[in-house]
Write a protein that holds these residues in place. Structure first.
Motif, short mmCIF file in Angstrom:
data_model
loop_
_atom_site.label_atom_id
_atom_site.label_comp_id
_atom_site.label_asym_id
_atom_site.label_seq_id
_atom_site.Cartn_x
_atom_site.Cartn_y
_atom_site.Cartn_z
N ILE A 58 45.16 -46.58 108.43
CA ILE A 58 44.45 -45.33 108.72
C ILE A 58 43.25 -45.25 107.78
CG2 ILE A 58 44.60 -42.82 108.81
CD1 ILE A 58 47.55 -43.04 109.33
N ASP A 59 42.06 -45.21 108.38
CA ASP A 59 40.81 -45.19 107.62
C ASP A 59 40.18 -43.81 107.73
OD1 ASP A 59 38.38 -45.63 106.42
OD2 ASP A 59 37.96 -47.50 107.50
N LEU A 60 40.06 -43.13 106.57
CA LEU A 60 39.44 -41.80 106.56
C LEU A 60 37.96 -41.86 106.25
CD1 LEU A 60 42.13 -39.81 104.52
CD2 LEU A 60 42.03 -40.26 106.98
N GLY A 61 37.43 -43.05 106.07
CA GLY A 61 36.02 -43.18 105.71
C GLY A 61 35.85 -43.35 104.21
N VAL A 62 36.41 -42.44 103.44
CA VAL A 62 36.31 -42.51 101.97
C VAL A 62 37.52 -43.22 101.37
CG1 VAL A 62 34.85 -40.46 101.78
CG2 VAL A 62 37.34 -40.22 101.76
N ILE A 108 45.95 -34.39 107.15
CA ILE A 108 45.03 -35.00 106.19
C ILE A 108 43.62 -34.47 106.41
CG2 ILE A 108 46.26 -37.14 105.66
CD1 ILE A 108 44.93 -38.51 107.93
N VAL A 109 42.92 -34.25 105.31
CA VAL A 109 41.52 -33.81 105.28
C VAL A 109 41.16 -32.85 106.41
CG1 VAL A 109 40.65 -35.77 103.96
CG2 VAL A 109 40.82 -35.97 106.43
N GLU A 114 45.27 -57.13 118.07
CA GLU A 114 44.57 -56.21 117.16
C GLU A 114 43.80 -55.18 117.98
OE1 GLU A 114 42.65 -57.53 113.40
OE2 GLU A 114 40.81 -56.80 114.36
N GLU A 115 43.92 -53.94 117.61
CA GLU A 115 43.28 -52.87 118.37
C GLU A 115 42.81 -51.77 117.41
OE1 GLU A 115 41.86 -51.45 122.01
OE2 GLU A 115 42.88 -53.33 121.54
N GLU A 116 41.56 -51.37 117.57
CA GLU A 116 41.02 -50.24 116.81
C GLU A 116 41.01 -49.01 117.69
OE1 GLU A 116 36.66 -49.36 115.41
OE2 GLU A 116 37.61 -50.69 113.91
N ILE A 117 41.58 -47.94 117.20
CA ILE A 117 41.74 -46.73 118.00
C ILE A 117 41.03 -45.57 117.32
CG2 ILE A 117 43.37 -45.07 118.98
CD1 ILE A 117 45.43 -47.31 119.06
N GLN A 118 40.18 -44.92 118.08
CA GLN A 118 39.54 -43.68 117.63
C GLN A 118 39.85 -42.61 118.66
OE1 GLN A 118 35.44 -45.03 117.13
NE2 GLN A 118 35.68 -44.93 114.90
N GLY A 145 36.87 -38.42 112.91
CA GLY A 145 36.57 -39.00 111.61
C GLY A 145 37.64 -39.94 111.10
N ILE A 146 38.70 -40.14 111.86
CA ILE A 146 39.81 -41.01 111.44
C ILE A 146 39.90 -42.19 112.41
CG2 ILE A 146 42.28 -41.16 111.03
CD1 ILE A 146 42.28 -38.17 110.49
#
Length: 299
Positions: free
Chosen positions: A41-45, A150-151, A198-202, A208-209
């Motif tokens: 899980i990528d929050l950006g920061v 989160i955030v 592999e899969e990127e999900i937005q 923003g996550i």
């Protein structure tokens, strides 16, 4: 698969010819097969990862050409791989002591499917039985239950992976590669292969996550040949007064092509036209063909 016969001076020589591609059913050995999941899980920061593993069972179907050793090409056409774990649990804590928030994901009844329409092209085997089948598009089914806080994002719900309406547009599965090896234990084929999805999900719900999902799997399976196509039954036709001996090829109904050749390898073959529903063909020996071979194969 086809059956071939040779006709030489009125003598019948019958034999089984080289097989065409025909399916084998493989049963996955769950004690030697598993999938390792990792979700980041990528929050950006900041970002956090968690992983879990599960053994898998199920079945798969592969087509061989020819349909017995030594095999030249293989195509895995169907996969039904199921997690032996009912729940796969992933937990996240962001920032010191979780000050930026926490998240939990639970994947239930996970299943990875591959259907013939989404399977890659047939792959060639090298001398050791290694092969690479590219362009496979998987289908994932199961339910993902999530609890995210989160955030500023606070959500608790579930996603049905098998329901297209629950999957945001643009998040369709990308093709993956199967890298495998085929060996034989007597007349039993043994199939091993690795794969990585592999899969990127937005998701709009998680603005923003970004979720990066990877699944690395290893499969071990043993096969058995599925019902083979009909091999023609061959019999002499009755001899008529004043006529030379005849041969009759007889077979059960099906969509077949009948070919004739002077060469047992059928390097040059003549196709004999069959009418719809035709189930036999009578051969009259001729001096023009001191030796003649015939084969009946599935269209």
């Amino acid at each position: 698969m086809f059956a071939a016969l040779g006709l030489s001076f009125g003598v019948l020589v019958a034999g089984l010819g080289q097989a065409q591609a025909w399916p084998w059913l493989f049963t996955i050995d769950k004690s030697q097969s598993k999938i390792d999941f990792k979700v980041t899980i990528d929050l950006g920061v900041t970002k956090e990862s968690d992983s879990d593993s599960t053994s898998i069972d199920g079945t798969l179907v592969a087509e061989f050409t020819p349909d017995a050793a030594p095999v030249e090409t293989i195509r895995i056409t169907q996969v039904d791989a199921r997690s032996t774990k009912k729940n796969i649990n992933l937990s996240y804590s962001f920032g010191p002591f979780g000050l930026l928030g926490k998240a939990k994901f639970t994947m239930k009844n996970l299943q990875i499917l591959l259907v013939p329409a989404d399977a890659g092209e047939a792959a060639e085997l090298d001398d050791e039985g290694n092969f690479t089948q590219e362009g496979n598009i998987p289908t994932l089914t199961g339910v993902v239950v999530y609890d995210v806080n989160i955030v500023g994002v606070k959500k608790k719900d579930e996603i049905d992976l098998g329901n297209p309406e629950d999957i945001p547009e643009g998040n369709e599965q990308e093709p993956f590669t199967i890298e495998g090896n085929l060996t034989w234990n007597g007349d039993v084929p043994v199939l091993r292969f690795d794969f990585a999805i592999e899969e990127e999900i937005q998701n709009e719900e998680f603005e923003g996550i970004t979720l990066l999902v990877t699944a690395n799997g290893s499969v071990f399976a043993r096969g058995e040949q599925m019902a083979a196509p009909t091999v023609p039954a061959i019999a002499f036709a009755p001899k008529l007064t004043g006529e030379s001996s005849q041969l009759r090829l007889a077979w059960e109904g099906g969509d077949y092509i009948l070919e004739a050749s002077a060469d047992p390898g059928f390097a040059v073959a003549e196709e004999i036209e069959l009418s719809d529903g035709q189930t036999e063909f009578v051969i009259k020996p001729s001096g023009d063909y001191p030796q003649r071979f015939f084969r009946l194969r599935h269209r």
